[in-house]
Design an enzyme around this catalytic site. Structure first.
Site, PDB file in Angstrom:
ATOM      1  N   ASP A   4      44.707  54.556  21.625  1.00 60.38           N
ATOM      2  CA  ASP A   4      44.704  53.755  22.853  1.00 60.38           C
ATOM      3  C   ASP A   4      46.143  53.347  23.159  1.00 60.38           C
ATOM      4  OD1 ASP A   4      44.482  51.926  24.878  1.00 60.38           O
ATOM      5  OD2 ASP A   4      42.916  50.711  23.933  1.00 60.38           O
ATOM      6  N   LYS A  64      48.240  50.309  32.523  1.00 56.33           N
ATOM      7  CA  LYS A  64      49.409  49.448  32.695  1.00 56.33           C
ATOM      8  C   LYS A  64      50.604  50.159  33.345  1.00 56.33           C
ATOM      9  CE  LYS A  64      47.770  46.284  29.113  1.00 56.33           C
ATOM     10  NZ  LYS A  64      47.451  44.993  29.662  1.00 56.33           N
ATOM     11  N   TYR A  69      42.058  45.302  20.836  1.00 58.67           N
ATOM     12  CA  TYR A  69      41.322  45.149  22.088  1.00 58.67           C
ATOM     13  C   TYR A  69      41.437  46.440  22.871  1.00 58.67           C
ATOM     14  CZ  TYR A  69      40.089  43.384  26.765  1.00 58.67           C
ATOM     15  OH  TYR A  69      39.520  43.192  28.002  1.00 58.67           O
TER      16      TYR A  69
HETATM   17  C1  LIG Z   1      45.280  48.407  24.240  1.00 59.64           C
HETATM   18  C2  LIG Z   1      44.474  48.076  25.462  1.00 59.64           C
HETATM   19  N1  LIG Z   1      43.437  48.875  25.801  1.00 59.64           N
HETATM   20  C3  LIG Z   1      42.693  48.643  26.888  1.00 59.64           C
HETATM   21  C4  LIG Z   1      42.945  47.561  27.698  1.00 59.64           C
HETATM   22  C5  LIG Z   1      42.108  47.299  28.907  1.00 59.64           C
HETATM   23  O1  LIG Z   1      42.820  47.566  30.075  1.00 59.64           O
HETATM   24  P1  LIG Z   1      42.395  46.905  31.465  1.00 59.64           P
HETATM   25  O2  LIG Z   1      42.676  45.451  31.368  1.00 59.64           O
HETATM   26  O3  LIG Z   1      43.228  47.630  32.474  1.00 59.64           O
HETATM   27  O4  LIG Z   1      40.939  47.193  31.641  1.00 59.64           O
HETATM   28  C6  LIG Z   1      44.006  46.699  27.384  1.00 59.64           C
HETATM   29  C7  LIG Z   1      44.296  45.515  28.221  1.00 59.64           C
HETATM   30  O5  LIG Z   1      45.077  44.669  27.915  1.00 59.64           O
HETATM   31  C8  LIG Z   1      44.792  46.971  26.242  1.00 59.64           C
HETATM   32  O6  LIG Z   1      45.810  46.173  25.886  1.00 59.64           O
END
Ligand SMILES: Cc1ncc(COP(=O)(O)O)c(C=O)c1O
Length: 447
Positions: free
Chosen positions: A230, A262, A128
């Protein structure tokens, strides 16, 4: 008033049944709900609260920042200092601050496409990256598996995403180098980037097989595509430099672009993407690739993030690593004792439990993750909640810890495991049998 009663779907208890807890306050490792119940928190706001809730030094920095005004729409000192902190800890030469992980991955992909002049994006099933249109082609069934020529291109995973948005996204099984090789052999000249969770945490914790990230990085380089790691979840959480501290740095390679979120926001909306200087300099206003944000680099959010990162010392990481090991051992033992088939998987201090079918010893990808007995997790989850431990309300989420998880919190979690394991064991063996009544007692009274 609000669709589903929540402002982000994962907060709802749809996967486990029952009513989400409405939280009024939090301190250290504990959440307090509006009904006066206390829970040890194993969600930590889905990752950001590395130091626990309401850390006094973070709060002090934030209240001083608020008193200076909350947003100016100009460059500020804390955003520069936060960028410096990120650049010092990670392989990124330059970073651009944004407000969410979604914005970070969306912008990184635009930049990769702008830099390479190519359009295709490769991602992995079960990873994700936020709710970016082109990345909401994900998982499951047929799409998770590489098919023959041309059919690896994905269709949207949700209504509302035009097929055209995901037509340029290729979804492959995680930890499968053969599938990656095949796609690059066929489409390599058209691939702008490959994006992967630095270690998968959104299908439960599925670490990259040894050498997998390095292989991805080298494959991208060979084909002129960019490798985007990511680190929104892993960044500043699994080590002071995120997943890169676990594999890239020891192995001597680095991604072209990285995304963060985060922990670096310290509980406020701050995120970032960054990487190679020559790629980042293509960003507006230095270069032609447009990207912007009214609240990007907000002084309060960046102050919270900076205070958090400055407090995230090696001691913090070794404490969290140790607590993680204690909890992994304890949950493993409790589930063994109750005879519940399971796999505990970790990546650094992130871990999760898969309630697998008998005989499965590891979970390498989404297909195996998706085959787990979510009904057993549901029983386990509600028993833990009844005993005052707040787990992520889904079998497909990492469990998060903080430096505030002390002996009292650990004891409470560990002593809740045996009863929760027995609740999971009581779920009928056949998935076709009627599910046990695992509803919260107040609901049962209402029916
Ligand atoms: C690996 C990863 N990338 C991107 C995101 C998206 O971040 P946000 O919820 O701050 O938009 C998340 C959210 O859980 C994530 O776990």
């Amino acid at each position: 008033m609000t669709p589903g009663g929540v402002n982000s779907p994962v907060r709802a208890f749809n996967a486990v049944g029952g009513t989400p807890r409405f939280i009024e306050s939090a301190q250290g490792a504990y959440l307090n709900d509006v009904d006066g119940n206390e829970y040890v928190d194993l969600v930590c706001s889905w990752g950001p609260m590395l130091l626990g809730h309401a850390h006094p030094e973070v709060l002090a920095a934030v209240s001083q920042a608020v008193a200076r005004g909350t947003s100016y729409g100009t460059p500020t000192r804390p955003e520069v200092e936060l960028a410096e902190e990120i650049v010092t800890r990670t392989p990124a030469d330059k970073v651009r601050l944004v407000s969410s992980g979604t914005e970070a991955t969306m912008s990184a992909i635009r930049l990769a496409r702008g830099f390479t002049g190519r359009e295709l994006v490769v991602k992995f099933a079960g990873c994700y990256h936020g709710h970016v249109d082109s990345l909401l082609a994900s998982a499951g069934s047929g799409l998770a598996t590489l098919r023959s020529s041309g059919q690896a291109f994905s269709v949207p995973g949700t209504p509302g995403v035009p097929a055209a948005s995901t037509a340029l996204t290729i979804v492959l099984p995680y930890n499968d180098p053969t599938a990656v090789d095949a796609v690059f052999a066929e489409h390599g000249e058209r691939i702008a980037c490959l994006i992967t969770e630095a270690a998968a945490g959104n299908m439960g914790v599925v670490p990259p097989a040894p050498g997998f990230n390095r292989f991805l990085c080298e494959t991208c380089a060979r084909h002129g595509a960019l490798f985007i790691s990511d680190e929104v979840m892993t960044g500043f959480r699994v080590t002071r430099s995120g997943q890169h501290g676990l594999d890239g740095a020891p192995e001597g390679w680095q991604p072209d672009l990285l995304t963060f979120g985060k922990v670096m926001g310290g509980g406020f909306p701050a995120a970032a993407f960054g990487g190679r200087a020559d790629v980042m300099s293509q960003l507006s206003p230095e270069g032609p690739v447009y990207q912007a944000g009214t609240l990007s680099g907000n002084p309060v959010a960046t102050t919270a993030g900076l205070a958090t990162l400055r407090l995230a010392t090696e001691d913090v990481y070794s404490h969290i690593d140790n607590v993680s090991l204690v909890l992994q051992d304890a949950v493993d033992a409790a589930l063994d004792e109750a005879g519940v088939p399971h796999v505990v998987q970790s990546n650094g201090n992130m871990f999760s439990v898969f309630f697998t079918e008998e005989g499965i010893t590891s979970v390498p990808d989404f297909e195996v993750a998706a085959s787990q007995r979510a009904d057993r997790f549901t029983a386990f989850f509600h028993s833990m909640l009844d005993q005052g431990v707040y787990l992520p309300p889904s079998a497909f989420e990492a469990w998060f810890l903080s430096s505030a998880h002390d002996d009292r919190a650990i004891d409470k979690i560990v002593s809740a495991f045996p009863m929760a394991a027995r609740a999971a064991a009581a779920v009928p063996t056949s998935p076709d049998a009627p599910p046990p009544d695992v509803r919260w007692p107040d609901e049962q009274e209402n029916t």
